[in-house]
Design a protein around this motif. Structure first.
Motif, PDB file in Angstrom:
ATOM      1  N   ARG A  46      49.433  37.558  40.085  1.00  0.00           N
ATOM      2  CA  ARG A  46      50.140  38.659  39.427  1.00  0.00           C
ATOM      3  C   ARG A  46      51.479  38.872  40.134  1.00  0.00           C
ATOM      4  NH1 ARG A  46      44.768  40.368  39.243  1.00  0.00           N
ATOM      5  NH2 ARG A  46      44.032  40.991  37.164  1.00  0.00           N
ATOM      6  N   LEU A  47      52.542  38.937  39.351  1.00  0.00           N
ATOM      7  CA  LEU A  47      53.888  39.191  39.851  1.00  0.00           C
ATOM      8  C   LEU A  47      54.359  40.498  39.238  1.00  0.00           C
ATOM      9  CD1 LEU A  47      56.404  38.153  41.413  1.00  0.00           C
ATOM     10  CD2 LEU A  47      57.080  36.985  39.293  1.00  0.00           C
ATOM     11  N   SER A  48      54.570  41.516  40.067  1.00  0.00           N
ATOM     12  CA  SER A  48      54.878  42.864  39.584  1.00  0.00           C
ATOM     13  C   SER A  48      56.204  43.350  40.128  1.00  0.00           C
ATOM     14  CB  SER A  48      53.770  43.850  39.982  1.00  0.00           C
ATOM     15  OG  SER A  48      52.537  43.495  39.400  1.00  0.00           O
ATOM     16  N   GLN A  49      56.857  44.193  39.328  1.00  0.00           N
ATOM     17  CA  GLN A  49      58.100  44.823  39.757  1.00  0.00           C
ATOM     18  C   GLN A  49      58.144  46.244  39.214  1.00  0.00           C
ATOM     19  OE1 GLN A  49      60.757  43.726  41.831  1.00  0.00           O
ATOM     20  NE2 GLN A  49      61.184  45.925  41.655  1.00  0.00           N
ATOM     21  N   ALA A  50      58.381  47.197  40.102  1.00  0.00           N
ATOM     22  CA  ALA A  50      58.481  48.600  39.696  1.00  0.00           C
ATOM     23  C   ALA A  50      59.866  48.881  39.136  1.00  0.00           C
ATOM     24  CB  ALA A  50      58.196  49.503  40.884  1.00  0.00           C
ATOM     25  N   PHE A  51      59.894  49.718  38.076  1.00  0.00           N
ATOM     26  CA  PHE A  51      61.128  50.219  37.502  1.00  0.00           C
ATOM     27  C   PHE A  51      60.975  51.730  37.390  1.00  0.00           C
ATOM     28  CE2 PHE A  51      60.820  45.875  35.980  1.00  0.00           C
ATOM     29  CZ  PHE A  51      62.092  45.377  36.267  1.00  0.00           C
ATOM     30  N   GLY A  52      61.347  52.427  38.468  1.00  0.00           N
ATOM     31  CA  GLY A  52      61.103  53.859  38.515  1.00  0.00           C
ATOM     32  C   GLY A  52      59.619  54.132  38.543  1.00  0.00           C
ATOM     33  N   GLU A  53      59.125  54.945  37.599  1.00  0.00           N
ATOM     34  CA  GLU A  53      57.706  55.264  37.559  1.00  0.00           C
ATOM     35  C   GLU A  53      56.894  54.266  36.728  1.00  0.00           C
ATOM     36  OE1 GLU A  53      57.353  59.111  35.840  1.00  0.00           O
ATOM     37  OE2 GLU A  53      58.211  58.547  33.900  1.00  0.00           O
ATOM     38  N   ASN A  54      57.547  53.242  36.191  1.00  0.00           N
ATOM     39  CA  ASN A  54      56.876  52.227  35.375  1.00  0.00           C
ATOM     40  C   ASN A  54      56.814  50.898  36.126  1.00  0.00           C
ATOM     41  OD1 ASN A  54      56.887  54.199  33.309  1.00  0.00           O
ATOM     42  ND2 ASN A  54      58.952  53.552  32.706  1.00  0.00           N
ATOM     43  N   THR A  55      55.944  49.984  35.659  1.00  0.00           N
ATOM     44  CA  THR A  55      55.771  48.705  36.333  1.00  0.00           C
ATOM     45  C   THR A  55      55.654  47.580  35.309  1.00  0.00           C
ATOM     46  OG1 THR A  55      54.576  49.755  38.162  1.00  0.00           O
ATOM     47  CG2 THR A  55      54.352  47.370  37.944  1.00  0.00           C
ATOM     48  N   MET A  56      56.410  46.503  35.555  1.00  0.00           N
ATOM     49  CA  MET A  56      56.305  45.288  34.751  1.00  0.00           C
ATOM     50  C   MET A  56      55.515  44.253  35.541  1.00  0.00           C
ATOM     51  SD  MET A  56      57.363  43.816  31.828  1.00  0.00           S
ATOM     52  CE  MET A  56      58.981  44.454  31.333  1.00  0.00           C
ATOM     53  N   THR A  57      54.514  43.617  34.890  1.00  0.00           N
ATOM     54  CA  THR A  57      53.659  42.641  35.562  1.00  0.00           C
ATOM     55  C   THR A  57      53.530  41.382  34.718  1.00  0.00           C
ATOM     56  OG1 THR A  57      52.351  44.351  36.667  1.00  0.00           O
ATOM     57  CG2 THR A  57      51.351  42.175  36.489  1.00  0.00           C
ATOM     58  N   PHE A  58      53.688  40.216  35.370  1.00  0.00           N
ATOM     59  CA  PHE A  58      53.356  38.944  34.740  1.00  0.00           C
ATOM     60  C   PHE A  58      52.050  38.453  35.342  1.00  0.00           C
ATOM     61  CE2 PHE A  58      53.423  34.246  34.779  1.00  0.00           C
ATOM     62  CZ  PHE A  58      53.409  34.031  33.403  1.00  0.00           C
ATOM     63  N   HIS A  59      51.081  38.158  34.502  1.00  0.00           N
ATOM     64  CA  HIS A  59      49.736  37.766  34.935  1.00  0.00           C
ATOM     65  C   HIS A  59      49.440  36.359  34.419  1.00  0.00           C
ATOM     66  CE1 HIS A  59      45.103  38.648  34.789  1.00  0.00           C
ATOM     67  NE2 HIS A  59      45.433  37.828  35.777  1.00  0.00           N
ATOM     68  N   PHE A  60      49.118  35.462  35.341  1.00  0.00           N
ATOM     69  CA  PHE A  60      48.727  34.095  34.985  1.00  0.00           C
ATOM     70  C   PHE A  60      47.351  33.823  35.568  1.00  0.00           C
ATOM     71  CE2 PHE A  60      48.144  29.640  36.046  1.00  0.00           C
ATOM     72  CZ  PHE A  60      48.477  29.014  34.870  1.00  0.00           C
ATOM     73  N   GLU A  61      46.475  33.220  34.744  1.00  0.00           N
ATOM     74  CA  GLU A  61      45.144  32.848  35.224  1.00  0.00           C
ATOM     75  C   GLU A  61      44.620  31.680  34.407  1.00  0.00           C
ATOM     76  OE1 GLU A  61      42.101  35.938  36.221  1.00  0.00           O
ATOM     77  OE2 GLU A  61      40.929  34.922  34.672  1.00  0.00           O
ATOM     78  N   THR A  62      44.040  30.706  35.103  1.00  0.00           N
ATOM     79  CA  THR A  62      43.430  29.578  34.413  1.00  0.00           C
ATOM     80  C   THR A  62      42.095  29.228  35.040  1.00  0.00           C
ATOM     81  OG1 THR A  62      43.691  27.241  33.773  1.00  0.00           O
ATOM     82  CG2 THR A  62      44.656  27.907  35.885  1.00  0.00           C
ATOM     83  N   ALA A  63      41.151  28.826  34.195  1.00  0.00           N
ATOM     84  CA  ALA A  63      39.922  28.228  34.694  1.00  0.00           C
ATOM     85  C   ALA A  63      40.234  26.817  35.174  1.00  0.00           C
ATOM     86  CB  ALA A  63      38.867  28.194  33.599  1.00  0.00           C
ATOM     87  N   PHE A  64      39.404  26.292  36.083  1.00  0.00           N
ATOM     88  CA  PHE A  64      39.641  24.953  36.605  1.00  0.00           C
ATOM     89  C   PHE A  64      39.210  23.859  35.629  1.00  0.00           C
ATOM     90  CE2 PHE A  64      39.474  27.293  40.672  1.00  0.00           C
ATOM     91  CZ  PHE A  64      40.689  26.869  41.208  1.00  0.00           C
ATOM     92  N   GLY A  65      38.390  24.210  34.647  1.00  0.00           N
ATOM     93  CA  GLY A  65      37.917  23.203  33.697  1.00  0.00           C
ATOM     94  C   GLY A  65      36.750  22.392  34.215  1.00  0.00           C
ATOM     95  N   LEU A  66      35.976  22.980  35.134  1.00  0.00           N
ATOM     96  CA  LEU A  66      34.793  22.293  35.652  1.00  0.00           C
ATOM     97  C   LEU A  66      33.671  22.299  34.612  1.00  0.00           C
ATOM     98  CD1 LEU A  66      34.793  23.870  39.240  1.00  0.00           C
ATOM     99  CD2 LEU A  66      35.754  21.670  38.530  1.00  0.00           C
ATOM    100  N   ARG A  67      32.701  21.407  34.776  1.00  0.00           N
ATOM    101  CA  ARG A  67      31.578  21.313  33.838  1.00  0.00           C
ATOM    102  C   ARG A  67      30.878  22.663  33.722  1.00  0.00           C
ATOM    103  NH1 ARG A  67      28.654  17.813  36.504  1.00  0.00           N
ATOM    104  NH2 ARG A  67      29.383  15.939  35.410  1.00  0.00           N
ATOM    105  N   SER A  68      30.844  23.223  32.506  1.00  0.00           N
ATOM    106  CA  SER A  68      30.344  24.582  32.309  1.00  0.00           C
ATOM    107  C   SER A  68      28.858  24.593  31.987  1.00  0.00           C
ATOM    108  CB  SER A  68      31.118  25.254  31.176  1.00  0.00           C
ATOM    109  OG  SER A  68      30.663  26.571  30.962  1.00  0.00           O
ATOM    110  N   SER A  69      28.166  25.637  32.435  1.00  0.00           N
ATOM    111  CA  SER A  69      26.721  25.746  32.183  1.00  0.00           C
ATOM    112  C   SER A  69      26.395  25.838  30.696  1.00  0.00           C
ATOM    113  CB  SER A  69      26.148  26.961  32.916  1.00  0.00           C
ATOM    114  OG  SER A  69      26.790  28.153  32.505  1.00  0.00           O
ATOM    115  N   ASP A  70      27.335  26.328  29.866  1.00  0.00           N
ATOM    116  CA  ASP A  70      27.081  26.385  28.427  1.00  0.00           C
ATOM    117  C   ASP A  70      27.708  25.207  27.684  1.00  0.00           C
ATOM    118  OD1 ASP A  70      29.754  27.035  28.569  1.00  0.00           O
ATOM    119  OD2 ASP A  70      29.590  28.898  27.436  1.00  0.00           O
ATOM    120  N   GLY A  71      28.186  24.192  28.434  1.00  0.00           N
ATOM    121  CA  GLY A  71      28.829  23.044  27.818  1.00  0.00           C
ATOM    122  C   GLY A  71      28.080  21.738  27.996  1.00  0.00           C
TER     123      GLY A  71
END
Length: 371
Positions: free
Chosen positions: A72-97
């Motif tokens: 998460r990359l966040s930056q405050a702008f006064g009382e507000n906040t902008m956030t960029f959120h990146f997330e990925t699964a690794f793609g490992l063999r899944s229990s339901d796959g």
């Protein structure tokens, strides 16, 4: 893979997780209210599925809480906040796959493993606005849970073995998979725009519109609304509840509407908890789910939790069918290493108006290490 080899591989993965040093992704801050934080988790598990005729042993990634990494990359702008959120699964063999006929690839990443590529603008007065790949308003709406065993046992009862097929009473593999008839109608993640209100006495209202941007030749559109309530200060009790509705349109399939709700209540002095969930799809079936949990500090390692749950569904794959599942689970937190070890057993039973199927069961044993 034979059972001894699978068990040894699982034990090695568990030992690696427990032996790893406690580590949390650092947070870097600037002088203007900005910050960068990264995080992740590994969740290897030994899976043993018995379809009533044969047993299949696999080393898998726990679909209930898969291995992933993000920041998460966040930056405050006064009382507000902008956030960029990146997330990925690794793609490992899944229990339901995995299934009787396929072990899948040990590692196979593609863009559908992206969980969040999301820009959020959180305002002090008007709530939070989000755009990008991420959770719809109804994501998680079925999962209210205070039991402490959610890593391996919850309303998504197909997660441990969703790809396996039921066998008929004659021993033949059917075309009906566990995942086809055990579903929670919970909202997922799409490319969407979403709004979440500020909390009003514990209530948060959400709405979103999304489409499946990670798959080609797909014109799915979903609209949903949800309301959540959380209060940990009800005297001796803690309460979490959620209710949502989603409408989906897609060329070539019938329009559908899902309504889902869940509630979880914990009695803090005793560690006892109860969770209930229910969902209905207007063109398909419905289900009810109940879970009883107990959490206690039995060792100096961390909290120990136990649970027993039951799922009952009908009309999921065909009119007049029924699906039942019950399970027991235990988890042990190892606080100094950010590890949560678990062991769970679950049984599945399914029947329809034309065929008799054998009951099946699955064992999951593993550990989730958060970093």
């Amino acid at each position: 893979m034979n059972k001894k080899l699978a068990f040894n591989a699982s034990a090695a993965a568990l030992a690696t997780a427990i032996a790893s040093p406690a580590f949390a992704g650092p947070t870097y801050e600037n002088d203007t209210g900005g910050s960068f934080t990264w995080y992740g988790q590994f969740d290897p598990s030994f899976q043993s599925y018995d379809d009533g005729t044969e047993t299949y042993d696999r080393l898998v990634d726990n679909a209930g809480s898969n291995s992933r990494i993000g920041f998460r990359l966040s930056q405050a702008f006064g009382e507000n906040t902008m956030t960029f959120h990146f997330e990925t699964a690794f793609g490992l063999r899944s229990s339901d796959g995995v299934s009787q006929s396929s072990t899948g690839d040990a590692l196979s990443w593609d863009r559908t493993n992206l969980r969040h590529v999301d820009l959020q603008y959180d305002t002090a007065r008007f709530g939070k606005f989000s755009a990008g790949q991420g959770s719809m308003a109804s994501d998680g709406i079925a999962g209210s849970d205070q039991s402490g065993t959610g890593v391996v046992a919850g309303v998504a009862v197909a997660d441990p073995a969703g790809g396996y097929a039921f066998r008929t009473s004659a021993g033949a593999l059917s075309s009906v998979n566990v995942g086809d008839v055990f579903t929670d109608y919970d909202g997922g993640r799409l490319g969407r725009v979403r709004y979440d209100s500020n909390s009003y006495n514990g209530f948060v209202f959400s709405a979103s519109y999304g489409t499946d941007i990670l798959k080609t030749s797909n014109d799915r559109e979903t609209y949903d609304v949800a309301v959540r309530y959380n209060n940990n200060d009800l005297g001796d009790f803690a309460l979490a509840a959620a209710l949502g509705a989603a409408w989906t349109e897609e060329t070539g399939t019938a329009d559908k509407r899902d309504i889902v709700g869940s509630v979880a209540l914990e009695h803090k002095p005793t560690g006892l908890s109860l969770a209930l969930a229910s969902g209905e799809r207007d063109i398909a079936g419905s289900y009810g789910y109940a879970k009883l949990g107990y959490t206690a500090d039995l060792t100096s390692l961390g909290a120990t939790a136990f649970s027993v749950d039951y799922y009952d569904g009908s009309d999921m794959a065909s009119t007049g069918d029924s699906a039942q599942s019950w399970g027991v689970a235990a988890t042990q937190k190892i606080d100094n290493y950010n590890v949560e070890a678990y062991l769970a057993y679950r049984e599945y039973a399914y029947e329809d108006t034309s065929t008799t199927y054998s009951d099946s069961s699955v064992i999951m044993a593993g550990a989730r290490w958060k970093f």
